[in-house]
Design a protein around this motif. Sequence first.
Motif, PDB file in Angstrom:
ATOM      1  N   SER A 188      40.125  14.453  11.235  1.00  0.00           N
ATOM      2  CA  SER A 188      41.136  14.125  12.557  1.00  0.00           C
ATOM      3  C   SER A 188      42.470  13.037  11.888  1.00  0.00           C
ATOM      4  O   SER A 188      43.461  13.567  12.297  1.00  0.00           O
ATOM      5  CB  SER A 188      40.300  13.103  13.468  1.00  0.00           C
ATOM      6  N   ILE A 189      42.221  12.290  10.891  1.00  0.00           N
ATOM      7  CA  ILE A 189      43.190  11.524  10.530  1.00  0.00           C
ATOM      8  C   ILE A 189      44.132  12.187   9.777  1.00  0.00           C
ATOM      9  O   ILE A 189      45.403  12.273   9.870  1.00  0.00           O
ATOM     10  CB  ILE A 189      42.742  10.385   9.595  1.00  0.00           C
ATOM     11  N   ILE A 190      43.552  13.218   8.839  1.00  0.00           N
ATOM     12  CA  ILE A 190      44.374  14.126   8.131  1.00  0.00           C
ATOM     13  C   ILE A 190      45.281  15.020   8.863  1.00  0.00           C
ATOM     14  O   ILE A 190      46.616  14.974   8.855  1.00  0.00           O
ATOM     15  CB  ILE A 190      43.497  14.891   7.301  1.00  0.00           C
ATOM     16  N   ALA A 191      44.661  15.396  10.097  1.00  0.00           N
ATOM     17  CA  ALA A 191      45.564  16.411  10.917  1.00  0.00           C
ATOM     18  C   ALA A 191      46.643  15.680  11.837  1.00  0.00           C
ATOM     19  O   ALA A 191      47.685  16.115  11.982  1.00  0.00           O
ATOM     20  CB  ALA A 191      44.679  16.935  11.856  1.00  0.00           C
ATOM     21  N   LEU A 192      46.235  14.357  12.104  1.00  0.00           N
ATOM     22  CA  LEU A 192      47.215  13.803  13.062  1.00  0.00           C
ATOM     23  C   LEU A 192      48.432  13.179  11.962  1.00  0.00           C
ATOM     24  O   LEU A 192      49.560  13.346  12.636  1.00  0.00           O
ATOM     25  CB  LEU A 192      46.488  12.579  13.490  1.00  0.00           C
ATOM     26  N   GLN A 193      48.229  12.895  10.979  1.00  0.00           N
ATOM     27  CA  GLN A 193      49.082  12.692   9.912  1.00  0.00           C
ATOM     28  C   GLN A 193      49.902  13.588   9.507  1.00  0.00           C
ATOM     29  O   GLN A 193      51.154  13.457   9.505  1.00  0.00           O
ATOM     30  CB  GLN A 193      48.466  11.599   8.706  1.00  0.00           C
ATOM     31  N   TRP A 194      49.451  14.673   9.242  1.00  0.00           N
ATOM     32  CA  TRP A 194      50.138  15.934   8.961  1.00  0.00           C
ATOM     33  C   TRP A 194      51.131  16.222  10.104  1.00  0.00           C
ATOM     34  O   TRP A 194      52.320  16.691   9.750  1.00  0.00           O
ATOM     35  CB  TRP A 194      49.255  16.997   8.568  1.00  0.00           C
ATOM     36  N   LEU A 195      50.492  16.397  11.195  1.00  0.00           N
ATOM     37  CA  LEU A 195      51.734  16.857  12.395  1.00  0.00           C
ATOM     38  C   LEU A 195      52.773  15.654  12.650  1.00  0.00           C
ATOM     39  O   LEU A 195      53.894  16.182  12.836  1.00  0.00           O
ATOM     40  CB  LEU A 195      51.034  16.643  13.737  1.00  0.00           C
ATOM     41  N   LEU A 196      52.429  14.196  12.118  1.00  0.00           N
ATOM     42  CA  LEU A 196      53.716  13.506  12.200  1.00  0.00           C
ATOM     43  C   LEU A 196      54.743  13.785  11.167  1.00  0.00           C
ATOM     44  O   LEU A 196      55.921  13.695  11.540  1.00  0.00           O
ATOM     45  CB  LEU A 196      53.063  11.757  11.949  1.00  0.00           C
ATOM     46  N   LEU A 197      54.109  13.992   9.799  1.00  0.00           N
ATOM     47  CA  LEU A 197      54.898  14.664   8.860  1.00  0.00           C
ATOM     48  C   LEU A 197      55.801  15.691   9.006  1.00  0.00           C
ATOM     49  O   LEU A 197      56.968  15.895   8.628  1.00  0.00           O
ATOM     50  CB  LEU A 197      54.254  14.666   7.690  1.00  0.00           C
ATOM     51  N   HIS A 198      55.221  16.642   9.808  1.00  0.00           N
ATOM     52  CA  HIS A 198      55.673  18.018   9.963  1.00  0.00           C
ATOM     53  C   HIS A 198      56.197  18.391  11.390  1.00  0.00           C
ATOM     54  O   HIS A 198      56.598  19.553  11.860  1.00  0.00           O
ATOM     55  CB  HIS A 198      54.898  19.212   9.427  1.00  0.00           C
ATOM     56  N   ARG A 199      56.151  17.259  12.099  1.00  0.00           N
ATOM     57  CA  ARG A 199      56.492  17.516  13.818  1.00  0.00           C
ATOM     58  C   ARG A 199      57.953  18.214  13.976  1.00  0.00           C
ATOM     59  O   ARG A 199      57.892  19.188  14.624  1.00  0.00           O
ATOM     60  CB  ARG A 199      56.363  16.367  14.530  1.00  0.00           C
ATOM     61  N   GLU A 200      58.743  17.719  13.338  1.00  0.00           N
ATOM     62  CA  GLU A 200      60.325  18.345  13.503  1.00  0.00           C
ATOM     63  C   GLU A 200      60.276  19.923  13.200  1.00  0.00           C
ATOM     64  O   GLU A 200      60.845  20.545  14.035  1.00  0.00           O
ATOM     65  CB  GLU A 200      61.200  17.668  12.801  1.00  0.00           C
ATOM     66  N   ARG A 201      59.665  20.387  12.235  1.00  0.00           N
ATOM     67  CA  ARG A 201      59.509  21.584  12.072  1.00  0.00           C
ATOM     68  C   ARG A 201      58.691  22.463  12.779  1.00  0.00           C
ATOM     69  O   ARG A 201      59.205  23.602  13.246  1.00  0.00           O
ATOM     70  CB  ARG A 201      59.029  21.685  10.432  1.00  0.00           C
ATOM     71  N   ILE A 202      57.556  21.838  13.208  1.00  0.00           N
ATOM     72  CA  ILE A 202      56.618  22.548  14.140  1.00  0.00           C
ATOM     73  C   ILE A 202      57.313  22.732  15.332  1.00  0.00           C
ATOM     74  O   ILE A 202      57.154  23.668  16.044  1.00  0.00           O
ATOM     75  CB  ILE A 202      55.208  21.872  14.332  1.00  0.00           C
ATOM     76  N   ASP A 203      58.064  21.572  16.184  1.00  0.00           N
ATOM     77  CA  ASP A 203      58.592  21.850  17.261  1.00  0.00           C
ATOM     78  C   ASP A 203      59.795  22.761  17.214  1.00  0.00           C
ATOM     79  O   ASP A 203      59.779  23.691  18.253  1.00  0.00           O
ATOM     80  CB  ASP A 203      59.240  20.210  17.668  1.00  0.00           C
ATOM     81  N   ALA A 204      60.551  23.065  16.228  1.00  0.00           N
ATOM     82  CA  ALA A 204      61.638  23.891  16.087  1.00  0.00           C
ATOM     83  C   ALA A 204      60.769  25.436  16.156  1.00  0.00           C
ATOM     84  O   ALA A 204      61.577  26.416  16.583  1.00  0.00           O
ATOM     85  CB  ALA A 204      62.411  23.766  14.729  1.00  0.00           C
ATOM     86  N   ARG A 205      59.734  25.593  15.804  1.00  0.00           N
ATOM     87  CA  ARG A 205      58.988  27.125  15.591  1.00  0.00           C
ATOM     88  C   ARG A 205      58.417  27.168  16.940  1.00  0.00           C
ATOM     89  O   ARG A 205      58.300  28.341  17.407  1.00  0.00           O
ATOM     90  CB  ARG A 205      58.154  27.018  14.533  1.00  0.00           C
ATOM     91  N   TRP A 206      57.819  26.203  17.602  1.00  0.00           N
ATOM     92  CA  TRP A 206      57.000  26.394  18.689  1.00  0.00           C
ATOM     93  C   TRP A 206      57.561  26.264  19.993  1.00  0.00           C
ATOM     94  O   TRP A 206      56.754  26.836  21.001  1.00  0.00           O
ATOM     95  CB  TRP A 206      55.662  25.658  18.561  1.00  0.00           C
ATOM     96  N   ARG A 207      58.650  25.477  20.328  1.00  0.00           N
ATOM     97  CA  ARG A 207      59.251  25.103  21.518  1.00  0.00           C
ATOM     98  C   ARG A 207      59.888  26.321  21.952  1.00  0.00           C
ATOM     99  O   ARG A 207      60.464  27.043  21.335  1.00  0.00           O
ATOM    100  CB  ARG A 207      60.192  23.922  21.238  1.00  0.00           C
ATOM    101  N   ARG A 208      59.436  26.678  23.247  1.00  0.00           N
ATOM    102  CA  ARG A 208      60.297  27.986  24.101  1.00  0.00           C
ATOM    103  C   ARG A 208      61.516  27.360  24.807  1.00  0.00           C
ATOM    104  O   ARG A 208      62.072  28.186  25.348  1.00  0.00           O
ATOM    105  CB  ARG A 208      59.217  28.061  25.081  1.00  0.00           C
ATOM    106  N   ARG A 209      61.601  26.047  24.955  1.00  0.00           N
ATOM    107  CA  ARG A 209      62.837  25.650  25.758  1.00  0.00           C
ATOM    108  C   ARG A 209      63.300  24.316  25.239  1.00  0.00           C
ATOM    109  O   ARG A 209      62.702  23.863  24.215  1.00  0.00           O
ATOM    110  CB  ARG A 209      62.353  25.144  27.283  1.00  0.00           C
TER     111      ARG A 209
END
Length: 209
Positions: A188-209
């Motif tokens: 859980s700690i690893i996944a949460l920290q990974w999302l914080l590090l990569h959130r900007e890239r993930i949001d650009a990939r997954w946001r539909r609006r």
Amino acid sequence: MTDIRPPFGPEDVEILERETPFQGFFRLDTLTLRHRLYQGGWSGPIRRELFVRHRAAAVLPYDADNGLILLVEQFRVGALEWRDSPWCLELIAGLADKDGESAADLIRREAVEEGGLTLGEMLPVTRYMPSPGGTNERLEVFLGQADLSQAGGYFGQADEGEDIRALTVPVDDIPALLDSGRMDNAASIIALQWLLLHRERIDARWRRR
């Protein structure tokens, strides 16, 4: 760069004896072995207990459009004697105990069973061994695309003794959640920290609006 590759491989370990004193859902093996030494030669016989587990996988569902993650909470016997509550907040996870089932297929099945979720794209976060000094367990961690706008509730397979609460948390609350100490398992700690590090890239990939 310093060469960090190990100088030895499996061929540098000799299993002298293997016993299985316990076989249930999990297995306990007792190994007597010897291995090569850094400064030459071989060690003497060493006895080690090995907790044998199936491969495991876990996923952090993430809704980029609504800024939400989903976590699950359930009773864990390993937390019974040292934690203020043995009900632990964690990722959706499961064991690859079905023949031929991939980690991705396992996670999609567990997402339905533990959170009522159908996952979209899944991104690999990492794979690691939680405690190689005593178990062969290997855990693969993913981030899973999901619509969490109506997520949450109570889930689990009653015939497997599961009683699971699924709850959504704003992604902006992750730093406070990590600081709270409630997330005290490695995946859980690893996944949460990974999302914080990569959130900007993930949001650009997954946001539909």
